[in-house]
Write an enzyme that holds these catalytic residues in place. Structure first.
Site: not given
Ligand SMILES: *Cc1c(COP(=O)(O)O)cnc(C)c1O
Length: 398
Positions: A92, A114, A382
């Site tokens: 993010k 938000e 992610s």
């Molecule tokens: C917020 C988040 C997601 C999901 O958000 P996307 O916009 O679909 O990527 C996935 N993995 C992590 C670690 C997150 O913090």
């Protein structure tokens, strides 16, 4: 319009996207669109962004061959794109820095957003502190209580957290509240969205800021394997990390792509999952038309996932379009499969993954044994799972 990547002039990806806004938000959002259209062409802006990604976020993130997991599964090689190693522990930060830089370029003093689970709020508060901007995060009162550690983090980083007590006191009310403050005060304020969702240009802008993931992964896999991967796998909440990985490969037809949605506790029971693409219908939310899990009145439905970052009743419009075209296949992973994937990565690789990312792993674990050992799967890891360990321990104790 046949591009898989670019929206049309009105911000539509096929039937999805656009700008569905009350009149008072039209001018503020049009201003963001005009500013971004200029910034994306400006090498100075891009250079500033890339310098922060390198020196502050720590990019490029490694592409790691998960040899232990691969051996355990006995099939295709699994590579992990290590977004969990970024500063703040997830992808993010990539788009929050981009949005923060754009806000500064526009002469704004404050970022407003938000947040549901608080992960976007924390990443944005981080970017605001770095860039010398004020930060105001709107959060439903229910979420403020549930996500207390993230509220503490945001406040420590200098953000003001506004607790919203209207309606269901969760994400929808927080969106409405943040949008209305933004409309009233947009001369000084920039609205920063936390995924590839919202009115045009946000789905395209957030995707562009995240697409560094796939550009790096493409270069890295070519270096390591001398060829493109056979499959990419990413979890889909709003869809930013998935588009971040997919974009650089979308026009490489042989590369299969899988977006993984949360099947939660039970895919057959409304409220027990958040499988928006799999089971959603067309509607409007967050200023966009897209697939939604909604009730008969068009209100966003209750959703559930053990991964709070996937707990969203909508999805980015480009994903709805990529589903329609068949370019990306959308599948689901249940809470139980996700926990099993989480545990397996911990034990085979010494990496504690975020529960969001564990959804992607769960599908890679199904996929790898069906493919021969010379094939290559890239999973977008992610985020890191430190935030999830207490929850997983409780889940396993039950
Ligand atoms: C917020 C988040 C997601 C999901 O958000 P996307 O916009 O679909 O990527 C996935 N993995 C992590 C670690 C997150 O913090």
């Amino acid at each position: 319009m046949t591009s898989l990547i670019h929206a049309d002039e009105a911000g539509f990806f096929g039937n999805h996207g656009g700008r569905f806004l009350p009149p008072q938000l039209e001018a503020p959002i049009a201003e963001v669109a005009a500013a971004y259209a200029q910034a994306r062409q400006d090498p100075g802006f891009q250079a500033e962004y890339e310098a922060l990604l390198a020196d502050y976020v720590g990019r490029p993130s490694p592409l790691f061959l998960a040899a232990g997991l691969t051996r355990h599964l006995g099939g295709a090689m699994i590579y992990l794109k290590r977004e969990d190693l970024n500063h703040t522990g997830a992808h993010k930060i990539n788009h929050c820095l981009g949005e923060g830089l754009l806000a500064k370029r526009m002469g704004k003093k404050k970022l407003i957003a938000e947040t549901g689970a608080g992960q976007h709020g924390v990443a944005l508060a981080t970017a605001a502190a770095l860039l010398g901007l004020e930060c105001e995060i709107h959060m439903g009162a229910v979420d403020v209580a549930k996500q207390h550690p993230n509220v503490v983090r945001m406040e420590m980083l200098g953000a003001r957290v506004v607790s919203i007590t209207s309606g269901g006191q969760t994400l929808k009310e927080a969106i409405d509240s943040a949008f209305s403050v933004f409309a009233a005060d947009y001369a000084d304020t920039f609205f920063a969205i936390g995924s590839a969702v919202g009115p045009d240009p946000y789905p395209s802008m957030v995707r562009d800021f995240q697409s560094i993931i796939g550009r790096e992964a493409r270069r890295q896999v070519l270096e390591k394997e001398g060829r493109l991967p056979d499959a990419l796998v990413a979890a889909v909440g709003g869809g930013s990390n998935a588009l971040g990985l997919f974009t650089a490969f979308l026009e490489d037809e042989p590369v299969k792509m899988f977006g993984v949605e949360p099947a939660g506790r039970n895919l057959d029971v409304p409220g027990e999952h958040a499988a928006t693409i799999t089971l959603g219908t067309s509607g409007t939310l967050h200023g966009m038309r897209t697939l939604l899990l909604q009730d008969e009145d068009g209100n966003p439905a209750e959703v559930h996932s053990i991964a709070s970052g996937l707990d969203y009743p909508g999805v980015g419009p480009q994903h709805a379009f990529l589903r329609d075209t068949g370019r990306v296949e959308y599948v689901t992973a249940s809470d139980d499969e996700t926990i099993a994937a989480f545990q397996l990565l911990c034990r085979t690789e010494g990496i504690i993954p975020a529960l969001e990312s564990s959804h992607a792993l769960a599908h890679a674990i199904r996929l790898a044994p069906t493919m021969s050992p010379d094939k290559v799967i890239v999973v977008n890891l992610s985020g890191r799972g430190d935030k999830d360990v207490d929850y997983v321990a409780e889940y396993l104790a039950r």
